[in-house]
Structure formats: C-alpha cells, structure tokens
Write a protein that holds these residues in place. Structure first.
Motif, short mmCIF file in Angstrom:
data_model
loop_
_atom_site.label_atom_id
_atom_site.label_comp_id
_atom_site.label_asym_id
_atom_site.label_seq_id
_atom_site.Cartn_x
_atom_site.Cartn_y
_atom_site.Cartn_z
N ASP A 38 0.89 -1.21 0.20
CA ASP A 38 0.06 0.06 -0.04
C ASP A 38 1.00 1.27 0.15
N LEU A 39 1.90 1.30 0.73
CA LEU A 39 2.73 2.57 0.83
C LEU A 39 3.50 2.46 -0.68
N ARG A 40 4.12 1.46 -1.10
CA ARG A 40 4.90 1.27 -2.18
C ARG A 40 3.94 2.03 -3.35
N ALA A 41 2.73 1.60 -3.41
CA ALA A 41 1.80 2.13 -4.54
C ALA A 41 1.70 3.64 -4.34
N ARG A 42 1.43 4.15 -3.10
CA ARG A 42 1.38 5.60 -2.98
C ARG A 42 2.46 6.27 -3.14
N ALA A 43 3.70 5.75 -2.85
CA ALA A 43 5.21 6.35 -3.16
C ALA A 43 5.40 6.35 -4.67
N LEU A 44 5.13 5.19 -5.33
CA LEU A 44 5.33 5.25 -6.83
C LEU A 44 4.49 6.37 -7.49
N ASN A 45 3.11 6.40 -7.04
CA ASN A 45 2.45 7.55 -7.90
C ASN A 45 2.95 8.82 -7.32
N ASP A 46 3.25 8.90 -6.05
CA ASP A 46 3.95 10.44 -5.85
C ASP A 46 5.11 10.86 -6.50
N LEU A 78 -9.85 3.05 -6.28
CA LEU A 78 -9.64 4.44 -6.52
C LEU A 78 -8.11 4.76 -6.62
N ALA A 79 -7.29 4.16 -6.10
CA ALA A 79 -5.85 4.41 -6.18
C ALA A 79 -5.37 4.03 -7.66
N ALA A 80 -5.89 2.78 -8.30
CA ALA A 80 -5.80 2.48 -9.52
C ALA A 80 -6.40 3.46 -10.55
N ALA A 81 -7.21 4.08 -10.33
CA ALA A 81 -7.91 4.99 -11.26
C ALA A 81 -7.08 6.46 -11.20
N VAL A 82 -6.54 6.70 -9.88
CA VAL A 82 -5.65 8.06 -9.85
C VAL A 82 -4.53 7.74 -10.66
N ALA A 83 -3.78 6.52 -10.45
CA ALA A 83 -2.48 6.33 -11.03
C ALA A 83 -2.53 6.27 -12.30
N CYS A 84 -3.79 5.67 -12.89
CA CYS A 84 -4.02 5.49 -14.52
C CYS A 84 -4.38 6.94 -15.03
N GLY A 85 -5.01 7.85 -13.99
CA GLY A 85 -5.39 9.25 -14.77
C GLY A 85 -3.91 9.86 -14.79
N ASN A 86 -3.43 9.77 -13.81
CA ASN A 86 -1.93 10.42 -13.83
C ASN A 86 -1.02 10.01 -14.92
N LEU A 87 -0.98 8.58 -15.31
CA LEU A 87 -0.40 8.15 -16.47
C LEU A 87 -0.92 8.77 -17.75
N ALA A 88 -2.24 8.88 -17.74
CA ALA A 88 -2.68 9.51 -19.00
C ALA A 88 -2.25 11.01 -19.09
N ILE A 109 -13.37 4.15 -16.49
CA ILE A 109 -13.82 2.73 -16.32
C ILE A 109 -13.69 2.22 -15.09
N ILE A 110 -12.65 2.52 -14.56
CA ILE A 110 -12.10 1.95 -13.04
C ILE A 110 -13.08 2.93 -12.19
N LEU A 111 -13.23 4.03 -12.38
CA LEU A 111 -14.10 4.90 -11.47
C LEU A 111 -15.68 4.75 -11.62
N GLU A 112 -15.96 4.22 -12.62
CA GLU A 112 -17.43 3.84 -12.77
C GLU A 112 -17.68 2.62 -12.19
N LYS A 113 -16.89 1.75 -11.81
CA LYS A 113 -17.34 0.61 -11.14
C LYS A 113 -17.27 0.69 -9.78
N LEU A 114 -16.70 2.03 -9.10
CA LEU A 114 -16.79 2.33 -7.82
C LEU A 114 -18.31 2.58 -7.28
N ASP A 115 -18.61 2.06 -6.21
CA ASP A 115 -19.88 2.24 -5.79
C ASP A 115 -19.90 3.73 -4.95
N GLY A 116 -20.77 4.70 -4.83
CA GLY A 116 -20.93 5.82 -4.02
C GLY A 116 -19.74 6.76 -4.78
N GLN A 117 -19.25 6.51 -5.83
CA GLN A 117 -18.20 7.56 -5.89
C GLN A 117 -18.40 8.44 -7.23
N GLY A 118 -19.75 8.65 -7.24
CA GLY A 118 -20.55 9.65 -8.28
C GLY A 118 -19.87 10.78 -8.52
#
Length: 146
Positions: A38-46, A78-88, A109-118
């Motif tokens: 979890d920390l690795r994913a955050r540090a990689l994105n940042d 959500l972390a995957a969607a953020v990282a993918c958006g940053n990649l874009a 697509i990832i975001l649309e699959k999240l419940d309550g994330q409209g």
C-alpha cells in the motif's frame, strides 16, 4: 513500518512545498526500503508526480504504470484510477495522445465501477471537459444528501 510512513509524510510535505527534487529523493528512499504494497503504490504514484513536475516524463510514466499495476492487483480501485489518470496526464505531456486517451478512458472505467463515487467521476469528467455528463451525475450523487 511506522518509520516508513513518517518518511512518507515528510516526503509529502516536501512535495507540497514544491521541493520536488528533495521529495523525489525521499520517495526513492522509501521505495528502496521495500515498503508494504500500500505504501509502495502511494510512493510510486507520488514519485511519478515529482518526476512529471521536473519534466522527467519517461520516469513519471514508469512510476505511474507501476503504481497502477500494483493498485489494480491489490483491488484498490480508487488508487488504480488515480494512477491511471496520472499516467494519462504524463502521456499527454509527451504528446502521445492515443495512449493518453486510452489511459483516461481506463481511469473512467475503473471509477465507474466504484459504488458511491459518483462525485469523483463527475469531477473527473468536468476536468476532462465533459460537463454535460458530469452535471447529471453530480445531481444524482447528491440526491440522497439533499
């Protein structure tokens, strides 16, 4: 492990102060210490944000790609969607429009699959200039609150 999280918080402070090179060194130190996923994913994105901020787009792309794959594998949508958006965004900075569009679409697509994330989806669509879709989604997401 809490020591690594403290280091992460310090790196975040450097990044927020715009001290990108120092922040990158701090994130890289965390990554070299074999942090939990979890920390690795955050540090990689940042660290990717840091690299993109100083114009090292290829390094940013590599970091965002790894953060996205790690987050996807852990089912952290959500972390995957953020990282993918940053990649874009990094691909767009490289003027690789086709890949940027594919990554933005994947992020949605990832975001649309999240419940309550409209609201998150609506905000992203507004940022992408798709307000005609974003406004109804925002209204629908706020309906239970209003």
């Amino acid at each position: 492990m809490s020591d690594l999280w403290q280091q992460y918080d310090a790196a975040q402070s450097l990044a927020q102060d715009g001290k990108w090179r120092e922040a990158i060194r701090a994130y890289e130190a965390i990554l070299s210490a074999s942090p939990p996923d979890d920390l690795r994913a955050r540090a990689l994105n940042d660290v990717g944000v840091g690299y993109q901020s100083i114009g090292e787009i290829e390094k940013a792309i590599g970091a965002f790609r790894e953060a996205w794959r790690l987050s996807e594998g852990r089912k952290e949508r959500l972390a995957a969607a953020v990282a993918c958006g940053n990649l874009a965004s990094a691909h767009a900075a490289n003027r690789d429009w086709e890949t940027a569009i594919r990554c933005f679409e994947q992020s949605l697509i990832i975001l649309e699959k999240l419940d309550g994330q409209g609201l998150v989806i609506a905000r992203l669509r507004c940022e992408l200039g798709d307000a005609c879709i974003a406004i109804p989604e925002t209204t629908e997401s706020l309906a239970p609150i209003l």
